[in-house]
Design an enzyme around this catalytic site. Structure first.
Site, PDB file in Angstrom:
ATOM      1  N   LYS A  32      53.748  52.706  29.194  1.00 46.45           N
ATOM      2  CA  LYS A  32      53.044  53.588  28.262  1.00 46.45           C
ATOM      3  C   LYS A  32      54.028  54.403  27.428  1.00 46.45           C
ATOM      4  O   LYS A  32      53.906  54.472  26.198  1.00 46.45           O
ATOM      5  CB  LYS A  32      52.107  54.519  29.036  1.00 46.45           C
ATOM      6  N   ARG A 103      49.654  62.153  31.700  1.00 45.86           N
ATOM      7  CA  ARG A 103      49.262  60.831  32.195  1.00 45.86           C
ATOM      8  C   ARG A 103      50.434  60.152  32.889  1.00 45.86           C
ATOM      9  O   ARG A 103      51.590  60.401  32.572  1.00 45.86           O
ATOM     10  CB  ARG A 103      48.784  59.936  31.044  1.00 45.86           C
ATOM     11  N   GLY A 112      44.030  52.878  36.266  1.00 47.87           N
ATOM     12  CA  GLY A 112      43.219  53.730  37.125  1.00 47.87           C
ATOM     13  C   GLY A 112      43.809  54.051  38.481  1.00 47.87           C
ATOM     14  O   GLY A 112      43.209  54.784  39.266  1.00 47.87           O
ATOM     15  N   MET A 114      46.674  55.679  39.201  1.00 50.28           N
ATOM     16  CA  MET A 114      47.314  56.987  39.310  1.00 50.28           C
ATOM     17  C   MET A 114      46.519  58.017  38.512  1.00 50.28           C
ATOM     18  O   MET A 114      45.463  57.725  37.974  1.00 50.28           O
ATOM     19  CB  MET A 114      48.774  56.889  38.878  1.00 50.28           C
ATOM     20  N   ARG A 376      49.301  48.357  24.995  1.00 53.36           N
ATOM     21  CA  ARG A 376      50.013  47.619  26.046  1.00 53.36           C
ATOM     22  C   ARG A 376      49.538  46.177  26.007  1.00 53.36           C
ATOM     23  O   ARG A 376      48.462  45.881  25.475  1.00 53.36           O
ATOM     24  CB  ARG A 376      49.731  48.221  27.424  1.00 53.36           C
ATOM     25  N   HIS A 490      36.054  50.660  34.178  1.00 52.33           N
ATOM     26  CA  HIS A 490      37.031  50.442  35.249  1.00 52.33           C
ATOM     27  C   HIS A 490      36.748  49.124  35.963  1.00 52.33           C
ATOM     28  O   HIS A 490      37.650  48.313  36.199  1.00 52.33           O
ATOM     29  CB  HIS A 490      36.985  51.610  36.250  1.00 52.33           C
ATOM     30  N   SER A 798      64.388  18.740  54.301  1.00 53.64           N
ATOM     31  CA  SER A 798      63.231  19.506  53.834  1.00 53.64           C
ATOM     32  C   SER A 798      63.198  20.797  54.637  1.00 53.64           C
ATOM     33  O   SER A 798      63.086  20.751  55.864  1.00 53.64           O
ATOM     34  CB  SER A 798      61.936  18.722  54.033  1.00 53.64           C
ATOM     35  N   ASN A 802      58.484  28.113  57.098  1.00 53.68           N
ATOM     36  CA  ASN A 802      57.584  28.872  57.983  1.00 53.68           C
ATOM     37  C   ASN A 802      58.270  29.120  59.324  1.00 53.68           C
ATOM     38  O   ASN A 802      58.397  30.262  59.782  1.00 53.68           O
ATOM     39  CB  ASN A 802      56.270  28.110  58.198  1.00 53.68           C
ATOM     40  N   CYS A 865      59.108  22.684  52.192  1.00 55.02           N
ATOM     41  CA  CYS A 865      57.728  22.291  52.437  1.00 55.02           C
ATOM     42  C   CYS A 865      56.924  23.366  53.163  1.00 55.02           C
ATOM     43  O   CYS A 865      55.807  23.120  53.595  1.00 55.02           O
ATOM     44  CB  CYS A 865      57.660  20.979  53.221  1.00 55.02           C
ATOM     45  N   TYR A 885      63.037  19.437  44.888  1.00 52.52           N
ATOM     46  CA  TYR A 885      61.593  19.624  44.758  1.00 52.52           C
ATOM     47  C   TYR A 885      61.109  20.751  45.662  1.00 52.52           C
ATOM     48  O   TYR A 885      61.800  21.176  46.594  1.00 52.52           O
ATOM     49  CB  TYR A 885      60.846  18.329  45.108  1.00 52.52           C
TER      50      TYR A 885
END
Length: 909
Positions: A32, A103, A112, A114, A376, A490, A798, A802, A865, A885
């Protein structure tokens, strides 16, 4: 040691066609503040003001209020004096008062989330000065009551006691209107507003135990620090977590001279978009209110009117309003104030061309003069995001690379969601119609409170209007329905940003929070009742409605072609079924990076045969059961290879521990015993034998294949035979056989030997050959650290990120939910490492593994993967490491394609 005083400039001024900053300084001035400076510099009429930098927010949170206020004091006083000089007013004056707005402004838009304070500087003196200056006592007292209400709520924390209770200020307003016998705030007179100010102050004193502050400087400092404090409020924290915005960014504070849209019928306020934020259509649109302030538009308290004549006519059709009523009761700004409209239209055109993107504008008309309060890059749906970029590209306003960088990869997910089935819609009962605030289809059970959105697996949040406090519930709910508010309320703005279906301003619904009932034309719907929303038409339907897969638009296809033109990373999918493969290919997958064979064993005859194998007492018994599994596995692989014809398919050999295939509940154990023709006790004993203290680190992966080589033999035969059968049918296949969970090169070689021996046997039997690869999944830290030795034998890596994350952090993914949210809240981690790859730690293991692997095998093919293969920042990291990949679930393939293109473009820049 750095001290606070080392920082050079903390306050940046703007106004009167000059500015200390510009639009490139968003990290320091917030979005802003940077855009206010830019607008001022290019001659757009902006109320003068100043921005306190985001660095100060960081200092505030580190050093505290008193030290930062003391340090800012001189700079802020000088900046206020500059505003006074440019506006010809005086802060706190009882003759010609300077009133301010305060602001927030983070570097990315957080609508909305803050706090804001308007009309700052109002007190018993300045209200008289405002009356003397404007000759409008009603306006002055209305501004005063708005200030006390906003300051009381934002700074002093005055609010409803519980979610079922009303806001105390709103109760006072309601009582005043009731006593007067009027419906609208605008119908209250001066004496009513005077009393309201006194009642508001009394409510603040009752809540805080202190008198309401009269000194404008006390008000200003309290408001500035309240905005800094709001960076750490729960809704802002939740929004940051939802959008992966770092806490350390902080917010700037923007202080501006007030301009007033509530000075009478020649004043007003509004919000506009240079293009349609829902569809992307190149049409200027927005909403305004006469004799109102900005918060009235976004709060949804009054349903606003349309800015353009075309927009007004479209609105009337949706709202069922006749053209005569529209023109007389709800005229567009274009009709009501043609000169102001022309200036606004010219300004929006200038700003879109200046920023080369769709703009979200806020403006105020004060006594016939237009002021721009904000611009913005507007939040938009995925469909709008893609369309706007492609149309700007075709118009020559941006380049191909800029069009790709305008995309948010994760938002593409919105385009892939199901839509209502056309036949089901025709048979559905329409309950109500509102505004199509955010497109999409949603079906769920009614909830009336945001903090109860998770009460049902599928919920629709129904509110009179939403507020920033409702954010978490809005995120959880499948859709949002509001009784009040327009297309820029909003609810509408936040829902579009989330890609959440929303219908707003459905005026014929009445909501009773106490009884938890929604009434529509006399028909009652209670909490838990099913409704459906069509965010593209604004219709609200009774009950559940069937859905069908979305059809991808032409613009989507074009943006994907552009992504493929620039990306270097290949994109594969994780899939085990023919249907998953077809979906993935439709979305642009170039092969399978992970086919989990265990997923093929969990149903029907497969599971029976698998359990036979597990229950066998010796190798001969296991081989007998595996021989029954062989044709089933071969057909499964044949279906997958055929669906991915011409593309590589990486098949991971059996990975999970065997206990996952046997039942643990007594009832299910009895069923298995009957099925297998043995005693329940035998089943229970086998289950007990298979039990492990830490299954994740136990008898699984290559350890199963080394312990029971016959399992690997069966799977290798099924893979190679399936590929050979397809070759005989003229279908090209490229199988890649992946050994899971190795920690040493010897483990790999033992399993590789079996695979290659079986392959040669099949080739000899068939009298033909195919090309295939044998590689491994790098998911144990030791494997990454010894990757140079493993790569001497393996043809591809690969990364299974996880498990690599589980072992690298020492976290059990299944149990991490108990502490990860707290870790993120307390700043121990910035994000969930199972969703976003930890580049600092786990990423090092990936880099080491890739580098060491290619040091001994320059042709080594490397991919990923884990779930991270479809997460944009993780995809960018994979590109930087030099992988071949990434692989992800079918519906994330477009996201990965786009993220890979952006990574390549950023690297070139």
């Amino acid at each position: 040691m750095e001290t606070l005083k080392d920082v050079k400039q903390r306050v940046y001024k703007f106004g009167n066609k000059t500015a200390d900053g510009n639009s490139t300084m968003k990290n320091l001035l917030g979005g802003k503040g940077a855009n206010l400076a830019e607008m001022s510099a290019i001659g757009i009429p902006v109320p003068p003001g100043f921005t306190i930098t985001t660095d100060v927010c960081t200092e505030y949170n580190k050093y505290g209020k008193n030290e930062v206020v003391a340090l800012l004091k001189n700079d802020v006083e000088e900046a206020v004096a500059n505003v006074e000089n440019l506006m010809g007013t005086k802060f706190g004056s009882n003759e010609n008062p300077c009133l301010l707005s305060v602001r927030s402004g983070a570097r990315v838009s957080m609508p909305g989330m803050m706090d804001t304070v308007l009309n700052l500087g109002m007190n018993d003196n300045s209200v008289q000065g405002l009356i003397a200056k404007t000759g409008n006592a009603r306006f002055a007292w209305d501004s005063y009551r708005r200030f006390v209400q906003m300051f009381g709520g934002v700074v002093l924390g005055v609010g409803a006691k519980s979610k079922e209770d009303h806001d105390p200020f709103e109760e006072i307003i309601h009582k005043a209107k009731e006593a007067k016998g009027v419906q609208l705030d605008t119908e209250l007179e001066v004496e009513d507003l005077k009393q309201m100010v006194a009642d508001f102050k009394a409510a603040c004193t009752a809540y805080t135990g202190e008198e309401f502050p009269e000194d404008p400087w006390d008000q200003l400092w309290a408001s500035i620090t309240a905005v800094f404090d709001s960076w750490m409020n729960p809704r802002a924290i939740y929004y940051r977590g939802m959008n992966q915005i770092p806490e350390e960014w902080g917010t700037a504070v923007n202080v501006q001279a007030m301009v007033y849209g509530n000075m009478g019928n020649n004043s007003g306020t509004g919000v506009a978009f240079t293009r349609d934020a829902a569809t992307g259509e190149n049409v200027f649109n927005g909403e305004y209110l006469i004799n109102a302030q900005g918060e009235d538009v976004v709060a949804g308290v009054r349903t606003p009117q349309q800015i353009t004549l075309e927009g007004s006519k479209r609105w009337a059709v949706l709202a069922g309003v006749s053209e005569e009523d529209r023109k007389n009761k709800y005229p567009s700004l274009e009709e009501l104030m043609p000169a102001i409209y022309e200036e606004l239209n010219n300004t929006q055109d200038i700003l879109e061309k200046h920023y080369n993107d769709m703009q979200d504008l806020e403006f105020t008309i004060q006594d016939g003069k237009l002021w721009m309060l904000q611009t913005r890059n507007g939040k938009r749906t995925a469909a709008a995001m893609v369309r706007i970029a492609m149309e700007l590209l075709k118009d020559g306003m941006i380049t191909e690379k800029e069009a790709l960088l305008m995309q948010e990869p994760a938002k593409l997910d919105e385009l892939l969601h199901p839509v209502f089935d056309g036949d089901a819609i025709k048979a559905a009962k329409v309950l109500a119609k509102g505004l199509p605030a955010s497109p999409g289809a949603a079906t769920g059970q009614i909830v009336f409170f945001a903090d109860e959105a998770n009460k049902y697996p599928q919920s629709i949040l129904v509110r009179v209007e939403t507020s920033p406090e409702d954010l978490e519930g809005m995120n959880i709910a499948k859709g949002i329905l509001t009784a009040r508010g327009g297309m820029t309320s909003h609810a509408a703005v936040v829902a579009r940003g989330m890609g959440k279906c929303c219908v707003s301003g459905a005026g014929n619904i009445q909501i009773n929070y106490k009884t938890r009932v929604m009434t529509i034309d006399g028909e009652e719907l209670k909490e838990g009742d099913w409704i459906s929303l069509n965010g593209s038409t604004g219709e609200v339907y009774d009950g559940k409605i069937g859905t069908k897969d979305a059809e991808l638009s032409g613009n989507f296809g074009e943006i994907m072609k552009l992504a493929d033109k620039y990306r270097k990373l290949g994109v594969r999918t994780n899939a085990e079924t023919e249907r998953e493969c077809k979906v993935a290919v439709q979305f642009g997958a170039e092969g399978i990076g992970l086919c989990r064979t265990e997923h093929m064993f969990f149903e029907g005859e497969r599971l029976v045969r698998m359990r036979e194998m597990i229950l066998a007492e010796d190798e001969a018994g296991r081989r007998e059961a595996l021989n029954k599994l062989l044709p089933i596995q071969r057909k499964d692989f044949k279906d997958v290879f055929a669906a991915m014809a011409g593309f590589p398919v990486t098949v991971r050999l059996l990975d999970p521990p065997l206990h996952e295939f046997v039942p643990h509940e007594e009832e299910n154990q009895k069923e298995m015993a009957d099925e297998m023709g043995i005693s329940v006790e035998a089943i229970k004993q086998k289950v007990e034998d298979l039990k492990e203290f830490n299954p994740m680190l136990g008898h699984r992966g290559c350890r199963l294949g080394i312990t029971y080589p016959e399992i690997t033999e069966m799977q290798a035969r099924a893979i190679i035979e399936a590929a050979m059968e397809l070759k005989a049918e003229g279908v090209k296949t490229f199988p890649e056989i992946m050994i899971p969970l190795i920690g040493t090169v010897k483990e790999f070689k033992l399993q590789e030997e079996i695979v290659r021996r079986i392959a040669e046997q099949v080739f000899e039997e068939k009298g033909d050959r195919i090309d295939y690869l044998v590689g491994t999944m790098i998911e144990i830290p030791r494997a990454a650290l010894t990757a140079d030795k493993i790569a001497e034998a393996a043809e591809f890596f690969s990364f299974g990120t996880n498990d690599l994350t589980q072992m690298g952090f020492g976290y059990s993914r299944d149990d991490a939910g108990k502490f990860l949210p707290i870790y993120i809240e307390k700043g121990v981690l910035k994000s969930d490492p199972f969703q976003v790859l930890d580049q600092e730690g786990i990423g090092q293991l990936v880099e080491i593994g890739t580098s060491k692997g290619r040091s001994t095998n320059p042709k080594l093919k490397v991919g990923i993967c884990g779930e991270h293969g479809g997460e944009p920042s993780s995809v960018e990291f994979c590109h930087s490491v030099g992988m071949n990949y990434v692989s992800c679930s079918p519906f994330r393939v477009p996201i990965a394609r786009l993220a890979a293109a952006q990574a390549a473009i950023k690297e070139q820049a």
